[in-house]
Design a protein around this motif. Structure first.
Motif, PDB file in Angstrom:
ATOM      1  N   UNK A 197      16.788  11.576   8.708  1.00 55.13           N
ATOM      2  CA  UNK A 197      15.308  11.698   9.223  1.00 55.13           C
ATOM      3  C   UNK A 197      14.497  11.472   7.915  1.00 55.13           C
ATOM      4  N   UNK A 198      14.636  12.379   6.913  1.00 49.59           N
ATOM      5  CA  UNK A 198      13.802  12.210   5.921  1.00 49.59           C
ATOM      6  C   UNK A 198      13.578  10.881   5.352  1.00 49.59           C
ATOM      7  N   UNK A 199      14.608  10.086   5.006  1.00 45.19           N
ATOM      8  CA  UNK A 199      14.637   8.839   4.485  1.00 45.19           C
ATOM      9  C   UNK A 199      14.082   7.705   5.304  1.00 45.19           C
ATOM     10  N   UNK A 200      14.398   7.576   6.422  1.00 44.64           N
ATOM     11  CA  UNK A 200      14.179   6.643   7.344  1.00 44.64           C
ATOM     12  C   UNK A 200      13.049   6.772   8.312  1.00 44.64           C
ATOM     13  N   UNK A 201      13.563   7.656   9.264  1.00 43.57           N
ATOM     14  CA  UNK A 201      12.704   8.071  10.555  1.00 43.57           C
ATOM     15  C   UNK A 201      10.973   8.548  10.050  1.00 43.57           C
ATOM     16  N   UNK A 202      11.044   9.499   8.910  1.00 45.78           N
ATOM     17  CA  UNK A 202       9.792   9.873   8.452  1.00 45.78           C
ATOM     18  C   UNK A 202       8.968   8.615   7.878  1.00 45.78           C
ATOM     19  N   UNK A 203       9.790   7.823   7.203  1.00 40.11           N
ATOM     20  CA  UNK A 203       8.903   6.704   6.532  1.00 40.11           C
ATOM     21  C   UNK A 203       8.399   5.774   7.894  1.00 40.11           C
ATOM     22  N   UNK A 204       9.292   5.471   8.776  1.00 42.65           N
ATOM     23  CA  UNK A 204       9.120   4.830   9.977  1.00 42.65           C
ATOM     24  C   UNK A 204       7.917   5.359  10.672  1.00 42.65           C
ATOM     25  N   UNK A 205       7.979   6.480  10.927  1.00 45.28           N
ATOM     26  CA  UNK A 205       6.789   7.321  11.625  1.00 45.28           C
ATOM     27  C   UNK A 205       5.432   7.211  11.118  1.00 45.28           C
ATOM     28  N   UNK A 206       5.342   7.302   9.676  1.00 46.34           N
ATOM     29  CA  UNK A 206       4.216   7.209   8.822  1.00 46.34           C
ATOM     30  C   UNK A 206       3.697   5.660   8.871  1.00 46.34           C
ATOM     31  N   UNK A 254       4.133   3.659  11.439  1.00 47.19           N
ATOM     32  CA  UNK A 254       3.431   3.316  12.865  1.00 47.19           C
ATOM     33  C   UNK A 254       2.361   4.075  12.949  1.00 47.19           C
ATOM     34  N   UNK A 255       2.212   5.231  12.577  1.00 48.18           N
ATOM     35  CA  UNK A 255       1.074   5.884  12.838  1.00 48.18           C
ATOM     36  C   UNK A 255      -0.095   5.427  12.114  1.00 48.18           C
ATOM     37  N   UNK A 256      -0.098   5.077  10.791  1.00 47.78           N
ATOM     38  CA  UNK A 256      -1.000   4.566   9.947  1.00 47.78           C
ATOM     39  C   UNK A 256      -1.401   3.169  10.520  1.00 47.78           C
ATOM     40  N   UNK A 257      -0.617   2.354  10.809  1.00 48.89           N
ATOM     41  CA  UNK A 257      -0.713   0.800  11.390  1.00 48.89           C
ATOM     42  C   UNK A 257      -1.476   1.085  12.747  1.00 48.89           C
ATOM     43  N   UNK A 258      -1.041   2.013  13.583  1.00 55.46           N
ATOM     44  CA  UNK A 258      -2.073   2.177  14.982  1.00 55.46           C
ATOM     45  C   UNK A 258      -3.384   3.121  14.683  1.00 55.46           C
ATOM     46  N   UNK A 259      -3.416   3.866  13.802  1.00 60.16           N
ATOM     47  CA  UNK A 259      -4.598   4.420  13.374  1.00 60.16           C
ATOM     48  C   UNK A 259      -5.683   3.480  12.790  1.00 60.16           C
ATOM     49  N   UNK A 260      -5.160   2.678  11.991  1.00 60.56           N
ATOM     50  CA  UNK A 260      -6.272   1.633  11.282  1.00 60.56           C
ATOM     51  C   UNK A 260      -6.585   0.526  11.980  1.00 60.56           C
ATOM     52  N   UNK A 318       0.564   4.101   2.506  1.00 62.00           N
ATOM     53  CA  UNK A 318       1.029   5.480   3.283  1.00 62.00           C
ATOM     54  C   UNK A 318       2.364   5.680   3.211  1.00 62.00           C
ATOM     55  N   UNK A 319       3.136   4.791   3.326  1.00 60.53           N
ATOM     56  CA  UNK A 319       4.800   4.702   3.119  1.00 60.53           C
ATOM     57  C   UNK A 319       4.937   5.277   1.700  1.00 60.53           C
ATOM     58  N   UNK A 320       4.500   4.523   0.676  1.00 56.26           N
ATOM     59  CA  UNK A 320       4.700   4.903  -0.748  1.00 56.26           C
ATOM     60  C   UNK A 320       4.023   6.154  -1.005  1.00 56.26           C
ATOM     61  N   UNK A 321       3.201   6.443  -0.544  1.00 58.11           N
ATOM     62  CA  UNK A 321       2.622   8.006  -0.674  1.00 58.11           C
ATOM     63  C   UNK A 321       3.529   8.857  -0.152  1.00 58.11           C
ATOM     64  N   UNK A 322       4.444   8.742   1.040  1.00 51.39           N
ATOM     65  CA  UNK A 322       5.255   9.677   1.590  1.00 51.39           C
ATOM     66  C   UNK A 322       6.564   9.879   0.989  1.00 51.39           C
TER      67      UNK A 322
END
Length: 139
Positions: free
Chosen positions: A78-87, A89-95, A113-117
Protein backbone atom coordinates in the motif's frame (compact mmCIF):
# COMPACT_ATOMS: atom_id res chain seq x y z
CA UNK A 1 -2.38 -16.37 15.03
CA UNK A 2 -1.68 -13.98 12.18
CA UNK A 3 -0.63 -15.50 8.86
CA UNK A 4 3.01 -15.10 7.93
CA UNK A 5 4.77 -14.83 4.60
CA UNK A 6 7.80 -17.16 4.80
CA UNK A 7 10.92 -17.39 2.64
CA UNK A 8 13.90 -19.68 2.92
CA UNK A 9 17.32 -18.10 2.66
CA UNK A 10 20.98 -18.36 3.56
CA UNK A 11 22.70 -16.16 6.14
CA UNK A 12 25.12 -13.91 4.29
CA UNK A 13 26.51 -11.95 7.23
CA UNK A 14 25.99 -11.47 10.95
CA UNK A 15 26.57 -8.21 12.82
CA UNK A 16 25.55 -6.92 16.24
CA UNK A 17 21.80 -7.58 16.56
CA UNK A 18 21.43 -7.86 12.74
CA UNK A 19 21.42 -10.91 10.49
CA UNK A 20 21.64 -10.38 6.73
CA UNK A 21 19.84 -13.13 4.81
CA UNK A 22 20.18 -13.76 1.07
CA UNK A 23 16.88 -14.79 -0.50
CA UNK A 24 16.42 -15.88 -4.10
CA UNK A 25 13.06 -14.81 -5.50
CA UNK A 26 11.69 -16.37 -8.65
CA UNK A 27 9.35 -14.82 -11.19
CA UNK A 28 5.78 -16.07 -11.49
CA UNK A 29 6.72 -18.26 -14.43
CA UNK A 30 9.54 -19.94 -12.50
CA UNK A 31 7.64 -23.24 -12.37
CA UNK A 32 6.75 -23.23 -16.09
CA UNK A 33 8.28 -26.08 -18.07
CA UNK A 34 8.97 -23.80 -21.06
CA UNK A 35 10.88 -21.16 -19.06
CA UNK A 36 14.25 -22.24 -20.49
CA UNK A 37 13.07 -21.65 -24.05
CA UNK A 38 11.25 -18.36 -23.62
CA UNK A 39 13.94 -16.58 -21.59
CA UNK A 40 11.43 -14.57 -19.58
CA UNK A 41 11.85 -16.46 -16.32
CA UNK A 42 14.12 -14.57 -13.99
CA UNK A 43 15.52 -15.03 -10.54
CA UNK A 44 16.71 -12.24 -8.35
CA UNK A 45 18.77 -12.32 -5.17
CA UNK A 46 17.78 -9.99 -2.34
CA UNK A 47 19.45 -9.28 0.97
CA UNK A 48 17.10 -8.80 3.91
CA UNK A 49 18.33 -7.41 7.21
CA UNK A 50 16.64 -8.96 10.22
CA UNK A 51 16.97 -7.22 13.58
CA UNK A 52 17.23 -9.80 16.36
CA UNK A 53 18.78 -9.94 19.80
CA UNK A 54 19.71 -13.58 19.08
CA UNK A 55 22.08 -12.81 16.21
CA UNK A 56 24.88 -14.78 17.94
CA UNK A 57 22.95 -17.99 17.19
CA UNK A 58 23.46 -17.54 13.44
CA UNK A 59 26.55 -17.89 11.27
CA UNK A 60 27.28 -17.27 7.59
CA UNK A 61 25.98 -20.14 5.47
CA UNK A 62 23.17 -21.18 7.85
CA UNK A 63 19.89 -22.03 6.12
CA UNK A 64 17.10 -20.04 7.75
CA UNK A 65 13.45 -19.17 7.34
CA UNK A 66 12.56 -15.48 7.31
CA UNK A 67 8.97 -14.44 7.93
CA UNK A 68 6.85 -11.33 8.13
CA UNK A 69 3.19 -10.98 9.06
CA UNK A 70 0.91 -10.89 6.06
CA UNK A 71 -0.72 -7.59 7.00
CA UNK A 72 2.72 -5.95 7.18
CA UNK A 73 3.39 -7.14 3.63
CA UNK A 74 0.10 -5.62 2.53
CA UNK A 75 0.97 -2.35 4.30
CA UNK A 76 4.28 -2.27 2.42
CA UNK A 77 2.50 -2.70 -0.91
CA UNK A 78 0.00 0.00 0.00
CA UNK A 79 2.72 2.47 0.93
CA UNK A 80 5.05 1.71 -1.98
CA UNK A 81 2.65 1.25 -4.88
CA UNK A 82 -0.97 2.10 -4.12
CA UNK A 83 -0.11 5.39 -2.39
CA UNK A 84 2.09 6.48 -5.28
CA UNK A 85 -0.60 5.53 -7.81
CA UNK A 86 -3.24 7.50 -5.91
CA UNK A 87 -0.98 10.57 -5.72
CA UNK A 88 -0.25 10.27 -9.44
CA UNK A 89 -3.91 9.96 -10.44
CA UNK A 90 -5.20 12.68 -8.11
CA UNK A 91 -2.56 15.15 -9.25
CA UNK A 92 -3.23 14.36 -12.93
CA UNK A 93 -6.99 14.75 -12.60
CA UNK A 94 -6.65 17.89 -10.50
CA UNK A 95 -4.26 19.61 -12.86
CA UNK A 96 -5.93 18.61 -16.13
CA UNK A 97 -9.61 18.88 -15.21
CA UNK A 98 -9.57 21.16 -12.17
CA UNK A 99 -6.88 23.65 -13.22
CA UNK A 100 -7.16 23.11 -17.00
CA UNK A 101 -3.39 22.78 -17.46
CA UNK A 102 -1.83 21.21 -20.54
CA UNK A 103 -1.29 17.46 -20.47
CA UNK A 104 2.49 17.74 -20.56
CA UNK A 105 2.66 20.19 -17.68
CA UNK A 106 0.13 18.11 -15.73
CA UNK A 107 2.23 14.96 -16.28
CA UNK A 108 5.35 16.74 -15.06
CA UNK A 109 3.48 17.97 -12.00
CA UNK A 110 2.22 14.44 -11.30
CA UNK A 111 5.76 13.04 -11.47
CA UNK A 112 6.98 15.73 -9.08
CA UNK A 113 4.08 14.92 -6.73
CA UNK A 114 5.04 11.22 -6.71
CA UNK A 115 8.69 12.13 -6.07
CA UNK A 116 7.55 14.29 -3.16
CA UNK A 117 5.46 11.36 -1.85
CA UNK A 118 8.51 9.08 -1.90
CA UNK A 119 10.57 11.81 -0.21
CA UNK A 120 7.98 11.93 2.59
CA UNK A 121 8.19 8.13 2.91
CA UNK A 122 11.98 8.44 3.09
CA UNK A 123 11.67 11.00 5.90
CA UNK A 124 9.53 8.53 7.88
CA UNK A 125 11.68 5.49 7.01
CA UNK A 126 12.80 4.89 10.62
CA UNK A 127 9.22 4.80 11.85
CA UNK A 128 8.23 2.50 8.98
CA UNK A 129 11.20 0.21 9.71
CA UNK A 130 9.95 -0.31 13.25
CA UNK A 131 6.54 -1.31 11.90
CA UNK A 132 7.94 -3.89 9.48
CA UNK A 133 9.66 -6.54 11.58
CA UNK A 134 10.97 -9.84 10.29
CA UNK A 135 11.29 -13.07 12.24
CA UNK A 136 14.11 -15.56 11.66
CA UNK A 137 14.44 -19.23 12.56
CA UNK A 138 17.04 -21.87 11.73
CA UNK A 139 15.95 -24.74 9.55
Amino acid sequence: MAKEIQHTGVVAEVEDNTVYVKITSHSACGSCKARQACGLAETQEKIISVQTSQSAMFASGDVVSVGVRQYVGMLSVLLAYVGALLILMVSLVTTIIGLNWSEGFAAGTAVVAVLFYYFILWLFRRKIEHTIQFTITKI
